[in-house]
Design a protein around this motif. Structure first.
Motif, mmCIF file in Angstrom:
data_model
loop_
_atom_site.group_PDB
_atom_site.id
_atom_site.type_symbol
_atom_site.label_atom_id
_atom_site.label_comp_id
_atom_site.label_asym_id
_atom_site.label_seq_id
_atom_site.Cartn_x
_atom_site.Cartn_y
_atom_site.Cartn_z
ATOM 1 N N ILE A 37 0.864 -1.170 0.000
ATOM 2 C CA ILE A 37 0.000 0.000 0.000
ATOM 3 C C ILE A 37 0.902 1.222 0.000
ATOM 4 C CG2 ILE A 37 -1.761 1.283 1.249
ATOM 5 C CD1 ILE A 37 -2.568 -1.417 2.534
ATOM 6 N N LYS A 38 0.666 2.111 -0.949
ATOM 7 C CA LYS A 38 1.512 3.301 -1.075
ATOM 8 C C LYS A 38 0.697 4.568 -0.858
ATOM 9 C CE LYS A 38 4.733 1.326 -4.427
ATOM 10 N NZ LYS A 38 5.345 1.499 -5.743
ATOM 11 N N PHE A 39 1.327 5.522 -0.217
ATOM 12 C CA PHE A 39 0.758 6.855 -0.062
ATOM 13 C C PHE A 39 1.820 7.842 -0.530
ATOM 14 C CE2 PHE A 39 0.155 10.826 2.240
ATOM 15 C CZ PHE A 39 -1.173 11.089 1.975
ATOM 16 N N ASN A 40 1.496 8.569 -1.584
ATOM 17 C CA ASN A 40 2.431 9.545 -2.136
ATOM 18 C C ASN A 40 2.187 10.906 -1.496
ATOM 19 O OD1 ASN A 40 3.466 7.633 -3.971
ATOM 20 N ND2 ASN A 40 1.827 8.049 -5.408
ATOM 21 N N ALA A 41 3.093 11.295 -0.604
ATOM 22 C CA ALA A 41 2.971 12.581 0.088
ATOM 23 C C ALA A 41 3.600 13.672 -0.777
ATOM 24 C CB ALA A 41 3.649 12.510 1.450
ATOM 25 N N ALA A 42 2.763 14.375 -1.515
ATOM 26 C CA ALA A 42 3.254 15.415 -2.425
ATOM 27 C C ALA A 42 3.978 16.528 -1.669
ATOM 28 C CB ALA A 42 2.100 15.998 -3.234
ATOM 29 N N ASP A 43 3.471 16.888 -0.495
ATOM 30 C CA ASP A 43 4.087 17.993 0.254
ATOM 31 C C ASP A 43 5.463 17.635 0.802
ATOM 32 O OD1 ASP A 43 2.867 16.184 2.012
ATOM 33 O OD2 ASP A 43 2.564 17.720 3.550
ATOM 34 N N GLU A 44 5.743 16.334 0.971
ATOM 35 C CA GLU A 44 7.042 15.901 1.493
ATOM 36 C C GLU A 44 7.935 15.306 0.407
ATOM 37 O OE1 GLU A 44 6.591 13.215 4.777
ATOM 38 O OE2 GLU A 44 5.118 14.504 5.774
ATOM 39 N N GLY A 45 7.367 15.023 -0.760
ATOM 40 C CA GLY A 45 8.141 14.385 -1.821
ATOM 41 C C GLY A 45 8.610 12.993 -1.426
ATOM 42 N N LYS A 46 7.731 12.276 -0.722
ATOM 43 C CA LYS A 46 8.103 10.977 -0.172
ATOM 44 C C LYS A 46 6.963 9.987 -0.362
ATOM 45 C CE LYS A 46 9.670 8.874 4.116
ATOM 46 N NZ LYS A 46 10.051 9.064 5.498
ATOM 47 N N VAL A 47 7.327 8.719 -0.525
ATOM 48 C CA VAL A 47 6.338 7.652 -0.617
ATOM 49 C C VAL A 47 6.345 6.891 0.700
ATOM 50 C CG1 VAL A 47 5.663 5.524 -1.799
ATOM 51 C CG2 VAL A 47 6.656 7.404 -3.111
ATOM 52 N N TYR A 48 5.177 6.770 1.308
ATOM 53 C CA TYR A 48 5.025 5.968 2.517
ATOM 54 C C TYR A 48 4.450 4.615 2.100
ATOM 55 C CZ TYR A 48 5.756 10.147 5.309
ATOM 56 O OH TYR A 48 6.298 11.251 5.884
ATOM 57 N N LYS A 49 4.969 3.548 2.694
ATOM 58 C CA LYS A 49 4.519 2.210 2.341
ATOM 59 C C LYS A 49 4.108 1.425 3.583
ATOM 60 C CE LYS A 49 7.632 1.859 -1.602
ATOM 61 N NZ LYS A 49 8.701 1.070 -2.227
ATOM 62 N N SER A 50 3.120 0.573 3.383
ATOM 63 C CA SER A 50 2.730 -0.361 4.435
ATOM 64 C C SER A 50 2.282 -1.657 3.768
ATOM 65 C CB SER A 50 1.623 0.222 5.318
ATOM 66 O OG SER A 50 0.482 0.545 4.554
ATOM 67 N N LYS A 51 2.161 -2.685 4.567
ATOM 68 C CA LYS A 51 1.771 -3.998 4.058
ATOM 69 C C LYS A 51 0.258 -4.099 4.078
ATOM 70 C CE LYS A 51 3.913 -7.479 5.962
ATOM 71 N NZ LYS A 51 4.351 -8.757 6.563
ATOM 72 N N GLY A 52 -0.274 -4.607 2.971
ATOM 73 C CA GLY A 52 -1.721 -4.738 2.846
ATOM 74 C C GLY A 52 -2.182 -6.185 2.881
ATOM 75 N N ILE A 53 -3.210 -6.445 2.143
ATOM 76 C CA ILE A 53 -3.856 -7.749 2.083
ATOM 77 C C ILE A 53 -2.885 -8.811 1.560
ATOM 78 C CG2 ILE A 53 -5.683 -9.041 0.907
ATOM 79 C CD1 ILE A 53 -7.310 -6.457 0.895
ATOM 80 N N VAL A 54 -2.957 -10.006 2.145
ATOM 81 C CA VAL A 54 -2.089 -11.112 1.732
ATOM 82 C C VAL A 54 -2.829 -11.994 0.727
ATOM 83 C CG1 VAL A 54 -0.852 -13.172 2.510
ATOM 84 C CG2 VAL A 54 -0.826 -11.092 3.895
ATOM 85 N N ASP A 55 -2.152 -12.255 -0.387
ATOM 86 C CA ASP A 55 -2.675 -13.111 -1.450
ATOM 87 C C ASP A 55 -1.914 -14.439 -1.378
ATOM 88 O OD1 ASP A 55 -3.177 -14.417 -3.897
ATOM 89 O OD2 ASP A 55 -3.152 -12.552 -5.039
ATOM 90 N N PRO A 56 -2.615 -15.584 -1.321
ATOM 91 C CA PRO A 56 -1.912 -16.868 -1.246
ATOM 92 C C PRO A 56 -1.154 -17.225 -2.519
ATOM 93 C CG PRO A 56 -4.287 -17.219 -1.311
ATOM 94 C CD PRO A 56 -4.062 -15.742 -1.231
#
Length: 158
Positions: free
Chosen positions: A45-64
């Motif tokens: 899961i990505k969140f593009n923070a335009a004001d910081e010029g940074k991509v935040y990432k986290s782990k999402g749904i698991v696919d088998p």
């Protein structure tokens, strides 16, 4: 130090729609050229923070996961015929994958059970692969796992 293990001797089996993975009746699928890969993978899961010029990432749904298996297109192979039936069925089937690592005695005789992976999967395709003049007729089997696999390690007989 551990060593790598060859895929030679690995076997794939297709079961039925039985509830029990370990108690199902399996048919061997022959002759397999490539087993592909399988296992859980989490979505990123990505969140593009335009004001910081940074991509935040986290782990999402698991696919088998999914598995692409290349096998010989053998007419009359009971395992392949069951795969054809599963292709026409909207339900998941049981599968068993066995390594060739069962314990052996000093004479090389098998004295235990191999590492075994059990999983349920939808048979999504059983496409024929014709190839070229120096190829054999093959089937490209696509399996979509519906839940995480279960593994049973190799063990010596009691």
């Amino acid at each position: 130090m551990t060593s790598t293990q060859s895929v030679i001797g690995t076997k794939l089996y297709v079961g039925t729609k039985a509830v029990s993975l370990t108690g199902d009746s399996y048919l061997r699928v022959g002759i397999v050229e490539n087993f592909g890969e399988f296992g859980d993978e989490a979505e990123v899961i990505k969140f593009n923070a335009a004001d910081e010029g940074k991509v935040y990432k986290s782990k999402g749904i698991v696919d088998p996961g999914s598995m692409n298996v290349m096998l010989a297109d053998l007419e009359g192979d009971p395992g392949r015929e069951r795969l054809e039936a599963a292709m026409g069925d909207p339900n998941a089937y049981n599968f068993r994958l066995e390594k060739d690592d069962a314990p052996r005695d000093d004479d090389g005789l098998i004295v235990g059970t191999p590492t075994t992976f059990y999983f349920r999967a939808l048979v999504i395709s059983t496409r024929r692969s014709v190839g070229g003049s120096s190829d054999t007729w093959k089937r490209n089997l696509k399996l979509e796992l519906t839940e995480s696999y279960q593994s049973v390690p190799a063990a010596a007989s009691a």
